[in-house]
Structures are given as structure tokens and as C-alpha cells.
Design a protein around this motif. Sequence first.
Motif, PDB file in Angstrom:
ATOM      1  N   ASP A  50     -11.030   5.797   2.195  1.00  0.00           N
ATOM      2  CA  ASP A  50     -10.489   5.769   0.845  1.00  0.00           C
ATOM      3  C   ASP A  50      -9.488   4.640   0.663  1.00  0.00           C
ATOM      4  N   LEU A  51      -9.010   4.105   1.739  1.00  0.00           N
ATOM      5  CA  LEU A  51      -8.122   2.945   1.754  1.00  0.00           C
ATOM      6  C   LEU A  51      -8.537   2.089   2.935  1.00  0.00           C
ATOM      7  N   ARG A  78       0.834  -1.192   0.000  1.00  0.00           N
ATOM      8  CA  ARG A  78       0.000   0.000   0.000  1.00  0.00           C
ATOM      9  C   ARG A  78       0.872   1.247   0.000  1.00  0.00           C
ATOM     10  N   PRO A  79       1.415   1.630  -1.146  1.00  0.00           N
ATOM     11  CA  PRO A  79       2.342   2.747  -1.162  1.00  0.00           C
ATOM     12  C   PRO A  79       1.692   4.103  -0.938  1.00  0.00           C
ATOM     13  N   MET A  80       0.428   4.268  -1.300  1.00  0.00           N
ATOM     14  CA  MET A  80      -0.200   5.575  -1.175  1.00  0.00           C
ATOM     15  C   MET A  80      -1.712   5.454  -1.089  1.00  0.00           C
ATOM     16  N   CYS A  81      -2.342   6.537  -0.651  1.00  0.00           N
ATOM     17  CA  CYS A  81      -3.799   6.587  -0.539  1.00  0.00           C
ATOM     18  C   CYS A  81      -4.344   7.477  -1.641  1.00  0.00           C
ATOM     19  N   LYS A 102      -0.086   3.752  12.527  1.00  0.00           N
ATOM     20  CA  LYS A 102       0.153   4.761  11.502  1.00  0.00           C
ATOM     21  C   LYS A 102      -1.096   5.125  10.701  1.00  0.00           C
ATOM     22  N   TYR A 103      -2.167   4.355  10.833  1.00  0.00           N
ATOM     23  CA  TYR A 103      -3.385   4.641  10.066  1.00  0.00           C
ATOM     24  C   TYR A 103      -4.103   5.857  10.631  1.00  0.00           C
ATOM     25  N   ASP A 104      -4.855   6.530   9.750  1.00  0.00           N
ATOM     26  CA  ASP A 104      -5.658   7.668  10.189  1.00  0.00           C
ATOM     27  C   ASP A 104      -6.791   7.211  11.099  1.00  0.00           C
ATOM     28  N   VAL A 105      -7.413   6.091  10.732  1.00  0.00           N
ATOM     29  CA  VAL A 105      -8.560   5.566  11.474  1.00  0.00           C
ATOM     30  C   VAL A 105      -8.303   4.103  11.811  1.00  0.00           C
ATOM     31  N   VAL A 106      -8.301   3.796  13.099  1.00  0.00           N
ATOM     32  CA  VAL A 106      -8.128   2.419  13.569  1.00  0.00           C
ATOM     33  C   VAL A 106      -9.433   1.988  14.227  1.00  0.00           C
ATOM     34  N   CYS A 126      -7.702   3.645   6.580  1.00  0.00           N
ATOM     35  CA  CYS A 126      -8.345   2.952   7.690  1.00  0.00           C
ATOM     36  C   CYS A 126      -7.863   1.505   7.798  1.00  0.00           C
ATOM     37  N   VAL A 127      -7.819   1.017   9.015  1.00  0.00           N
ATOM     38  CA  VAL A 127      -7.563  -0.400   9.254  1.00  0.00           C
ATOM     39  C   VAL A 127      -8.612  -0.912  10.232  1.00  0.00           C
ATOM     40  N   VAL A 128      -9.211  -2.034   9.876  1.00  0.00           N
ATOM     41  CA  VAL A 128     -10.151  -2.721  10.783  1.00  0.00           C
ATOM     42  C   VAL A 128      -9.366  -3.848  11.433  1.00  0.00           C
ATOM     43  N   VAL A 129      -9.205  -3.752  12.741  1.00  0.00           N
ATOM     44  CA  VAL A 129      -8.414  -4.724  13.477  1.00  0.00           C
ATOM     45  C   VAL A 129      -9.341  -5.797  14.041  1.00  0.00           C
TER      46      VAL A 129
END
Length: 313
Positions: free
Chosen positions: A254-255, A19-22, A117-121, A97-100
Motif C-alpha cells: 500500500d506504500l 511519507r507521514p502515513m500509510c 522500520k518498514y513492514d516489508v523489506v 514496503c521498501v525495495v532496497v
Amino acid sequence: MLWYLHVDTYIPRPYENIRPMCLAGDVASKAGSVISNYSRNHPVFLQLSDYFWVKNESVYPLPYGTKGSEDLLMKFLALSNQYHVPQDIERLQCRRCVVVGNGHRLRNSSLGEIINKYDVVIRLNNAPVHNYEKDVGSKTTMRFFYPESADFDPQTDNNPDTLLVLVPFKPLDIQWMKIILNNEKRVHKGFWKMPPIIWEVTPQNTRILNPYYMEVTATKILGAIASEQKTAKKTKAKPTTGMLAITFALHFCDLVDIAGFGYPALSNKKQPIHYYEKATLKSMAVSGHNITIEAIAIRNLLQQQLIHNLTYF
């Protein structure tokens, strides 16, 4: 009956190579071809101004709509007076975003720094953070939960600005949250597992997820697969909180990356299903979730590159 789909595992490449960029709008541009009538024109959380007019009257009762629960919701929303996404997230040009998930494969993963490092966890239910930071990170933007899964410490396992997002399955769930916030007389019946009686949270940090996402998950994602597999039932699917959170992320971000999703093989009777406890697949037998269908749904989303995986599936 417990259903299971075994998906061959793989070891992912380093995160930076995947995932190099959003790209703003990337998920939205792809999701429309996968989710019928896909739309982002819905409030993320329930709010007084948008939801309780005749023109927006809900068709379904909880957990797929708010029909029959309007008065109770009105009282709760008037009490909390908070309906919006924080401005620092709302104004992001591209939301990563990452859904853990809570899966055992997070154990010894050393993904903590990457997750932070994600904007939204987005975290799920009672999954702990304290003492597991190396593997699961320490940042929590939103935690999706319902009363029976609220047996976590809101202070220890969240951040001061974490949004505690109630996923209401029944009117009593909203009543419980209202009682907690307003310190009213507790209700002890109507739950399959007794939720906390004392819970140190503030109205400013609580939200109610729009049931629209549950409806989309149940009918347009899981229901479509069930029809293809000819396993559709008269009743709607009962998505797991994790599957619901992925659907939400597809409408909000968006990601979208995921981590810690997937169950052990059905033949594996001893491996824990969570990274933080010893419960096995046996505990899923009475859950009402069809994890076979959910596994197909996640695999499809991975193959169509709407989501990417930090672990393996």
C-alpha cells in the motif's frame, strides 16, 4: 549495447516529511491508471492449488510464464509445500514496503534504521547486509534471487524468517532449487555462472515468484516505454531483479519506497555501481538489461507518486 539515461540528482527531504502515513489501497488506486489491466487477483507465489489446472494454463514459457515447466514445478512445489505469505504480513491493514537496491549511493547513507522500520523489506540478489547494517539496515522480509546470484550466506545476510524468493529465468533454475532442497545430484552445466553447490536453506523459507510479475514488468511497464521511444524489439525486455521487485511491490503493498536505485553517469568509468563491491558500468555491458528504459520507468513512477525515493535518482 549498453544504454543509459542520466537523471538529475536531488537530495531528498527527511523521510518523516515525505511519507507521514500509510493509506490502505493507495498504490492500487493509482497503479490502475499507469499499468494496463492492473490486477491484484494473482497468487504472489506459485502454488499447486491455483496454478496447475487447465483453466489457468500459462501462455508463455519462463521467465514470463510456466508453459512447459509444469511437471518440474509440480515436483518442487510438492517438496516445499509452502506457497503463502506469512500471516503477520498478510493481515496487515496497510503494508509499508521498501525495495532496497544495490546501488553505490547507499554507501554512507545511514539509512539502516529507517529501512528497518518498514513492514516489508525486499532485498535483491547477493547484496550483503552483514557489515553494512548502518547504511542498508538488518531486516530482510524477502530476498529476490536467481541461482547465479545466490552467492550469499543465507544465514549471515538474512533473518531466520526471511523468505528466499526464486525468480526463475529457465527450467534449470527450478531444478537447481529442487536439487538443493532435496540434496540430489548436482548439475554443473547450463548456468552462465556456477551457482552454489551447498546452500543451507529450508523448504519452509523458499518460494517461487509468480512469473506474472515478470510479464507485467516486461510488457506493460518496460514494453510500453520502449514503444513510445520507438525502441521496441521483437523479443520481450529482460528486466533487472530490482525493476521486477518494484513491480511486485506495486501489486502487493500500500506504500512503496525505494532506496539505492540508479547508476553513475556513463562518463564515470571508475565509480562502483554497487555499495559492496568495485564492479563498474562495464560489467553491465553484457547483461542484456536496458537500463535506459528502466530509468525512464522508475522516473515515471516517482513523478506519478506511486513510489517514493529514500536516496536520489
